[in-house]
Design a protein around this motif. Structure first.
Motif, PDB file in Angstrom:
ATOM      1  N   LYS A 171       1.033  -1.708  -0.138  1.00 42.64           N
ATOM      2  CA  LYS A 171       0.031  -0.024  -0.142  1.00 42.64           C
ATOM      3  C   LYS A 171       0.917   0.965   0.093  1.00 42.64           C
ATOM      4  CE  LYS A 171      -3.959   2.124   2.293  1.00 42.64           C
ATOM      5  NZ  LYS A 171      -3.515   3.919   2.233  1.00 42.64           N
TER       6      LYS A 171
ATOM      7  N   ARG B 139       2.957   9.406  -6.212  1.00 43.01           N
ATOM      8  CA  ARG B 139       2.965  11.292  -6.647  1.00 43.01           C
ATOM      9  C   ARG B 139       3.456  11.195  -8.144  1.00 43.01           C
ATOM     10  NH1 ARG B 139       8.037  11.127  -2.325  1.00 43.01           N
ATOM     11  NH2 ARG B 139       6.160  10.675   0.057  1.00 43.01           N
TER      12      ARG B 139
ATOM     13  N   GLU C 265       2.126   1.790  -3.508  1.00 42.18           N
ATOM     14  CA  GLU C 265       0.746   2.351  -3.931  1.00 42.18           C
ATOM     15  C   GLU C 265       0.850   4.050  -4.140  1.00 42.18           C
ATOM     16  OE1 GLU C 265      -2.455   0.431  -3.461  1.00 42.18           O
ATOM     17  OE2 GLU C 265      -1.732  -1.284  -4.168  1.00 42.18           O
ATOM     18  N   GLU C 266       1.125   4.531  -2.673  1.00 39.25           N
ATOM     19  CA  GLU C 266       0.921   5.760  -2.550  1.00 39.25           C
ATOM     20  C   GLU C 266       2.002   6.805  -3.365  1.00 39.25           C
ATOM     21  OE1 GLU C 266       0.930   6.109   1.431  1.00 39.25           O
ATOM     22  OE2 GLU C 266      -1.626   5.071   2.191  1.00 39.25           O
TER      23      GLU C 266
END
Length: 255
Positions: free
Chosen positions: A201, A209, A204-205
């Motif tokens: 997760k 960007r 993925e963050e």
């Protein structure tokens, strides 16, 4: 062989962008000085890339250590053609939460380190008739990210310093440019992922960007370093080359 027989110092070259840059430069014929605060990592990288590379342990925030490094290079090869000011790091915190000591350390390494390495290298370049300097800034210099105040401030200052140095030394045959990377899939971030409760997760963050929805690779930034260090960019000075996968171009994070 874009840098055949040119003497190149790369700071922060024990890992990540610096390591990839040192390897690419050696592949293009350069005699590389692999500089890193981790002396063992510097020597290991130098041994891996070969081509007469040397590994040097140096804290770029310490004038005596930088001066000694430059002296070693001049004694060995008699010149310095390229300086890659890549050493740097970041940590979390806004102006309220970051400790003063942490603020000072980030500024000392990220910004003062460029000042010191340039201060002792430029006179060598002047004596030989010119050279090229490439600084590592960041897309965050123009597109801030949350809770990284000291890092963002240091990178904004590096972009300004790049322009000031370029203006001051252009007539001495010294070009000064910068590369502004996005978030790079380097050992620094891999460590952050490994310490997370949900590494996938978090990755993925970080991918989100960028408009391209992925992190960059150290080798992709190294290619930009090579361009600015070589004669292919001979009419460029005071420039900041952004290589960030589109992190700084707009509101791509709004889905």
């Amino acid at each position: 062989m874009e840098l055949k027989d040119k003497v190149c110092i790369v700071t922060g070259a024990g890992s990540g962008i610096g390591r990839a840059t040192a390897k690419l430069f050696a592949d293009n014929g350069a005699k590389v000085v692999v500089a890193d605060v981790n002396a063992a990592a510097a020597r290991l990288t130098a041994a891996e890339i070969g081509n007469d590379a040397i590994g040097v342990g140096v804290d770029v925030s310490q004038a005596a250590e930088v001066e000694a490094m430059v002296a070693v290079v001049v004694e060995k090869w008699g010149r310095i053609d390229v300086l890659i000011n890549n050493a740097g790091f970041g940590m979390t915190g806004n102006v309220v939460t970051i400790a003063e000591s942490d603020w000072d350390r980030i500024m000392a390494v990220n910004l003062k380190g460029i000042f010191l390495c340039s201060k002792y290298t430029i006179p060598v370049m002047v004596r030989q008739g010119g050279g090229a300097i490439v600084n590592t800034t960041s897309y965050t210099a123009v597109s801030a990210i949350a809770d990284r105040t000291a890092y963002v401030a240091s990178k904004g200052a590096i972009s300004a310093l790049t322009r000031a140095m370029a203006l001051d030394h252009a007539k001495q045959g010294i070009r000064v440019n910068a590369v502004a990377p996005g978030t790079i899939d380097s050992p620094y971030f891999q460590k952050i992922f490994s310490q997370s409760d949900n590494p996938e997760k978090l990755r993925e963050e970080f991918n989100a960007r960028a408009a391209m929805n992925r992190m960059g690779l150290p080798e992709e930034i190294a290619e930009a370093m090579l361009f600015l260090a070589s004669d292919r960019s001979r009419f460029a000075t005071g420039s900041v080359l952004t290589v960030d996968g589109g992190s700084s171009i707009g509101n791509h994070l709004v889905r």
